[in-house]
Design a protein around this motif. Sequence first.
Motif, PDB file in Angstrom:
ATOM      1  N   GLY A   1       5.875   5.289  -3.436  1.00  0.00           N
ATOM      2  CA  GLY A   1       7.167   4.870  -3.984  1.00  0.00           C
ATOM      3  C   GLY A   1       7.571   5.731  -5.173  1.00  0.00           C
ATOM      4  N   GLN A   2       8.874   5.875  -5.328  1.00  0.00           N
ATOM      5  CA  GLN A   2       9.440   6.667  -6.430  1.00  0.00           C
ATOM      6  C   GLN A   2       9.313   5.870  -7.732  1.00  0.00           C
ATOM      7  OE1 GLN A   2      10.650   9.528  -5.208  1.00  0.00           O
ATOM      8  NE2 GLN A   2      11.139  10.283  -7.272  1.00  0.00           N
ATOM      9  N   LEU A   3       8.791   6.494  -8.784  1.00  0.00           N
ATOM     10  CA  LEU A   3       8.652   5.771 -10.057  1.00  0.00           C
ATOM     11  C   LEU A   3      10.018   5.283 -10.547  1.00  0.00           C
ATOM     12  CD1 LEU A   3       6.000   7.763 -12.112  1.00  0.00           C
ATOM     13  CD2 LEU A   3       5.743   5.671 -10.768  1.00  0.00           C
TER      14      LEU A   3
ATOM     15  N   THR B   1      13.058   0.479  -6.895  1.00  0.00           N
ATOM     16  CA  THR B   1      12.838  -0.829  -6.277  1.00  0.00           C
ATOM     17  C   THR B   1      12.923  -0.668  -4.766  1.00  0.00           C
ATOM     18  OG1 THR B   1      13.769  -2.128  -8.070  1.00  0.00           O
ATOM     19  CG2 THR B   1      14.008  -3.031  -5.902  1.00  0.00           C
ATOM     20  N   TYR B   2      12.076  -1.396  -4.050  1.00  0.00           N
ATOM     21  CA  TYR B   2      12.120  -1.374  -2.580  1.00  0.00           C
ATOM     22  C   TYR B   2      12.204  -2.808  -2.059  1.00  0.00           C
ATOM     23  CZ  TYR B   2      10.660   3.429  -3.149  1.00  0.00           C
ATOM     24  OH  TYR B   2      10.615   4.749  -3.539  1.00  0.00           O
ATOM     25  N   ASN B   3      13.142  -3.062  -1.170  1.00  0.00           N
ATOM     26  CA  ASN B   3      13.211  -4.356  -0.491  1.00  0.00           C
ATOM     27  C   ASN B   3      12.286  -4.339   0.723  1.00  0.00           C
ATOM     28  OD1 ASN B   3      15.062  -5.437  -2.208  1.00  0.00           O
ATOM     29  ND2 ASN B   3      16.801  -5.323  -0.811  1.00  0.00           N
ATOM     30  N   ILE B   4      11.584  -5.467   0.938  1.00  0.00           N
ATOM     31  CA  ILE B   4      10.667  -5.574   2.092  1.00  0.00           C
ATOM     32  C   ILE B   4      11.041  -6.831   2.880  1.00  0.00           C
ATOM     33  CG2 ILE B   4       8.254  -5.605   2.847  1.00  0.00           C
ATOM     34  CD1 ILE B   4       7.420  -4.914  -0.034  1.00  0.00           C
ATOM     35  N   GLY B   5      11.247  -6.674   4.187  1.00  0.00           N
ATOM     36  CA  GLY B   5      11.578  -7.839   5.017  1.00  0.00           C
ATOM     37  C   GLY B   5      11.310  -7.546   6.475  1.00  0.00           C
TER      38      GLY B   5
ATOM     39  N   MET C   1      12.061   1.659   5.095  1.00  0.00           N
ATOM     40  CA  MET C   1      11.762   2.176   6.434  1.00  0.00           C
ATOM     41  C   MET C   1      12.115   3.655   6.548  1.00  0.00           C
ATOM     42  SD  MET C   1      12.921  -1.147   8.613  1.00  0.00           S
ATOM     43  CE  MET C   1      11.971  -0.989  10.084  1.00  0.00           C
ATOM     44  N   SER C   2      13.272   4.051   5.980  1.00  0.00           N
ATOM     45  CA  SER C   2      13.670   5.451   6.165  1.00  0.00           C
ATOM     46  C   SER C   2      12.966   6.381   5.172  1.00  0.00           C
ATOM     47  CB  SER C   2      15.193   5.602   6.076  1.00  0.00           C
ATOM     48  OG  SER C   2      15.605   5.259   4.776  1.00  0.00           O
ATOM     49  N   GLU C   3      12.782   5.936   3.923  1.00  0.00           N
ATOM     50  CA  GLU C   3      12.187   6.861   2.931  1.00  0.00           C
ATOM     51  C   GLU C   3      10.663   6.902   3.014  1.00  0.00           C
ATOM     52  OE1 GLU C   3      13.540   6.231  -1.085  1.00  0.00           O
ATOM     53  OE2 GLU C   3      15.644   6.401  -0.490  1.00  0.00           O
ATOM     54  N   LEU C   4      10.033   5.745   3.285  1.00  0.00           N
ATOM     55  CA  LEU C   4       8.563   5.714   3.245  1.00  0.00           C
ATOM     56  C   LEU C   4       7.949   5.408   4.621  1.00  0.00           C
ATOM     57  CD1 LEU C   4       7.973   3.894  -0.219  1.00  0.00           C
ATOM     58  CD2 LEU C   4       8.361   6.302   0.247  1.00  0.00           C
ATOM     59  N   HIS C   5       8.817   5.293   5.639  1.00  0.00           N
ATOM     60  CA  HIS C   5       8.377   5.181   7.041  1.00  0.00           C
ATOM     61  C   HIS C   5       7.506   3.954   7.318  1.00  0.00           C
ATOM     62  CE1 HIS C   5      10.139   9.062   7.086  1.00  0.00           C
ATOM     63  NE2 HIS C   5       9.261   9.493   6.202  1.00  0.00           N
ATOM     64  N   TRP C   6       7.756   2.866   6.600  1.00  0.00           N
ATOM     65  CA  TRP C   6       7.043   1.608   6.884  1.00  0.00           C
ATOM     66  C   TRP C   6       7.801   0.832   7.951  1.00  0.00           C
ATOM     67  CZ3 TRP C   6       9.172  -3.304   6.436  1.00  0.00           C
ATOM     68  CH2 TRP C   6       8.292  -4.380   6.591  1.00  0.00           C
ATOM     69  N   LYS C   7       7.061   0.144   8.814  1.00  0.00           N
ATOM     70  CA  LYS C   7       7.711  -0.843   9.676  1.00  0.00           C
ATOM     71  C   LYS C   7       6.716  -1.968   9.992  1.00  0.00           C
ATOM     72  CE  LYS C   7       7.548   1.528  14.222  1.00  0.00           C
ATOM     73  NZ  LYS C   7       6.241   1.871  14.404  1.00  0.00           N
TER      74      LYS C   7
ATOM     75  N   ASP D   1       0.848  -1.204   0.000  1.00  0.00           N
ATOM     76  CA  ASP D   1       0.000   0.000   0.000  1.00  0.00           C
ATOM     77  C   ASP D   1       0.892   1.266   0.000  1.00  0.00           C
ATOM     78  OD1 ASP D   1      -1.793   2.029   0.523  1.00  0.00           O
ATOM     79  OD2 ASP D   1      -2.792   1.028   2.186  1.00  0.00           O
ATOM     80  N   VAL D   2       1.868   1.272   0.903  1.00  0.00           N
ATOM     81  CA  VAL D   2       2.741   2.450   1.038  1.00  0.00           C
ATOM     82  C   VAL D   2       3.546   2.675  -0.242  1.00  0.00           C
ATOM     83  CG1 VAL D   2       4.776   3.315   2.277  1.00  0.00           C
ATOM     84  CG2 VAL D   2       2.899   2.268   3.558  1.00  0.00           C
TER      85      VAL D   2
END
Length: 350
Positions: free
Chosen positions: A238-240, A243-247, A301-307, A232-233
């Motif tokens: 996300g920047q067009l 790529t974002y890693n999720i873990g 986590m730092s750019e889009l503040h997900w945790k 969702d975030v």
Amino acid sequence: MRKLLITGGAGFIGSHVVRRFVKQYPNDQIFNLDKLTYAGNLENLKDIDQSGNYHFIKGDITDTAFIQSLFETHQFDGVIHLAAESHVDRSISNPMEFVLTNVIGTVNLLNAARQIWKTAEGKRFYHVSTDEVYGQLGHEGKFVETTPYDPNSPYSASKASSDHFVRAYHHTYGLPVVISNCSNNYGSHHFPEKLIPLMINNILQKKPLPVYGKGENVRDWLFVEDHATAIDVIFHQGQLGDTYNIGGNNEWKNIDLVKHLCRLMDQKLNRAEGESEQLITYVTDRAGHDFRYAIDSSKLMSELHWKPSVTFEQGLEKTVDWYLANQEWLNHVTSGAYQQYYQNMYSNRS
Ligand code: NAD
Ligand code: DAU
């Protein structure tokens, strides 16, 4: 009002993503496109399927003409693409199915989006991918977004190929894309061919618990609802072209995880301590078995503040409780073709 297409929404992660978007964005129309393979199950969405903003379409992403006409009819504003063949062991027995769905299917969707999107304004194609594209790690280090691709299994090779096509469509045609690469998910509605739900089902049935090799391979586990939140975030912020890693920063050796699950289930089922552990059986290893995966998700986590919202202990307990309360679901998905699959996959392993 936006029209969003979610592919693979009847599967494990897809159903959590559809549920989240249907509830979170009542002004959007959410279209779930799914072929309903062995892994797709509309029961996964029965709590939201009467919502006014939810629509199901049965269809195959490898069918070029169907996909083109679907996009022309609905003029989607966004795509979240999860439909895939997702099981590594099946990719070892039948790689072509993975090429068709994961590679050709993805390119069909990219072509259809490119055809209807005359400008990138307000449009987004989100490709959901895996950390397995980076290959395997030794005892140290983590995958970052710049880790070179080095896929080892037919599954990860097909996902790596699809990632490359998505990036190429951004670079060549300016298609507004974003990609994420996630580690192993666990949670409710997970098909019992994957480690955690397979072990839960076998513990319930008091069947052998097949641990590949010595059980020393390491996986990094994330609760599926936290993956849905990350999607969702990233879809919205996300920047067009990025790529974002999720873990979940949550590594477990397979054997330690299986023993942990045995202890938890013995408590839940009022069995004697150690009873389920006795079912552990070491079996022939997976061909080309990647040793270790670990994801560094600090960019997200730092750019889009997900945790992540739960600890592994909380997430695993929720998961076990869901399976115990939904044994009908488990019985349903393990009847019929599953029995044959299990027999073929495990009978000559020991
Ligand atoms: P899943 O196997 O549970 O679900 C896949 C869904 O795609 C099913 O509903 C299936 O019916 C549908 N599908 C398959 N082929 C199709 C086709 N040709 N046309 C239309 N629909 C089709 O998979 P999952 O575990 O939920 O994974 C979803 C996505 O997330 C995949 O792209 C996978 O590579 C990726 N992923 C999974 C994990 C994980 O741990 N499960 C981790 C990272 C990334
Ligand atoms: O890392 C992300 C990937 O995680 C996703 O892209 C894949 O779609 C998803 O299936 C998962 O791949 P894995 O191969 O890591 O998951 P699986 O649950 O199949 O296996 C997890 C570990 O457990 C792996 O080391 C193999 C081992 N295993 C698995 C099964 C099914 C066993 O020891 N016994 C088993 O019966």
